[in-house]
Scaffold this active site. Sequence first.
Site, PDB file in Angstrom:
ATOM      1  N   GLY A 185       1.049  -1.247   0.002  1.00  0.00           N
ATOM      2  CA  GLY A 185       0.180   0.029  -0.139  1.00  0.00           C
ATOM      3  C   GLY A 185       0.883   0.781   0.061  1.00  0.00           C
ATOM      4  N   ASN A 186      -0.087   2.218  -0.066  1.00  0.00           N
ATOM      5  CA  ASN A 186       0.788   4.069   0.539  1.00  0.00           C
ATOM      6  C   ASN A 186       0.261   4.452   1.242  1.00  0.00           C
ATOM      7  OD1 ASN A 186      -0.698   5.690  -1.143  1.00  0.00           O
ATOM      8  ND2 ASN A 186      -0.476   3.856  -3.140  1.00  0.00           N
ATOM      9  N   GLN A 187       1.182   5.769   1.306  1.00  0.00           N
ATOM     10  CA  GLN A 187       0.742   6.379   2.235  1.00  0.00           C
ATOM     11  C   GLN A 187      -0.507   7.291   2.696  1.00  0.00           C
ATOM     12  OE1 GLN A 187       3.772   7.929   4.372  1.00  0.00           O
ATOM     13  NE2 GLN A 187       4.885   6.057   4.882  1.00  0.00           N
TER      14      GLN A 187
END
Length: 396
Positions: A206-208
């Site tokens: 995922g990412n932030q």
Amino acid sequence: MVEGKKILLGVSGSIAAYKSILLTRLLIKAGAEVKVVMTPSAKDFVTPLSLSTISKNEVLSDLFREDNWINHVALGRWADLMVIAPLSCNTLAKMANGLCDNLLLATYLSAACPVVVAPAMDEDMWLHPSTKFNLEKLKGFGNRIIPVEKGELASGLYGEGRMAEPEQIISFLDVNFFFSTELKGKRALVTAGPTHEPFDPVRYIGNQSTGKMGIALALEFAERGAEVELVLGPSSQEVHDPRIRVTRVQSAEEMYQACLKIFPSTQVAVMSAAVADYTPVSFSTEKIKKNSETFTLELSRTKDILQALGDKKRPDQVLVGFALENTDEVAHARKKLTSKNADMIVLNSLNDAGAGFGYDTNQVTIFEKSGLEIPFGRKSKQAVARDIVDRIIKLL
Ligand code: CTP
């Protein structure tokens, strides 16, 4: 938009009066001017000091102060809108019958502006025929009623009668009173949030991204009168706005499928999601055990949604992409504008303080196909959304 509007908030005696503090705070944050009038019994639930501090205005409650008469007519004429939240059963009954034994009621009777009420009471009171009868009378006077919610009540019982949440009250005001028609009849697609690319039942890449920028854009389109389709990745943000249809997705592939389906029926599409560029080649249905010292995951490219929409774009559609860069920002933004056949690229530089993932502020530069390059200062994400939508309206 409640921005710049004069709101007269009437608070009556109900346990839900504590929510009037947050409501005032949100109205002020949205740029409204707020004056508060309380019934005497409301002061048992929330203090005038809290409300005067937050509203930055004196809170009024008494018809007379020493030998001074409080001018309720002027108050009623000052406001663009009177909101009574919470509306207790007692104040409702008095309003329905034209009683006038406190400042809130006197102001209500002399208000020249529209009046909207947010009832709050226990379910048995809510269901009583006299309550229904009194609400019908209010409707007959032209007042608007914000629906109550189901939930836990002050009595400890569960049922109907909870006052709408402050966010919902504000969105009711926007939808019913302060709407703009600039984008009426237009449909806008917005993507927001991260994507999660799973490789076993409990793990993903995922990412932030939080989705805040995209949600701000969706709200801004709605405020301007557009019908909004928000395709939202796995973000913890909640969107409860009747003007926004939310399609929840997890992976880049799901976001791609949702966008492809919606895009043909829209006139504007803004891709603000942080879509994963790579996804695991395989998915293990069983949780992967730590059997070795190193672990290699094979990844393949995801479909580029902005590119796919750019390839399909009709001349009547405006397509906007984002670019999050930390080197050669301008060159990369310009390259994305042409290679993805977008009409506009919104550049976020990771080198700017207070901009990007997780912040409530952002700093962007807009690049348009015409060659125009517009830098903006650091602002709230909602203000950035306003700048972006202003430019989109010019392109439409
Ligand atoms: N985007 C997309 N689909 C993808 C990847 C990106 O629609 N699979 C969109 C993003 O929503 C954004 C724009 O493309 O509007 C640019 O995203 P960004 O991550 O900055 O660039 P990439 O195209 O992924 O290129 P690179 O990572 O090489 O900078």
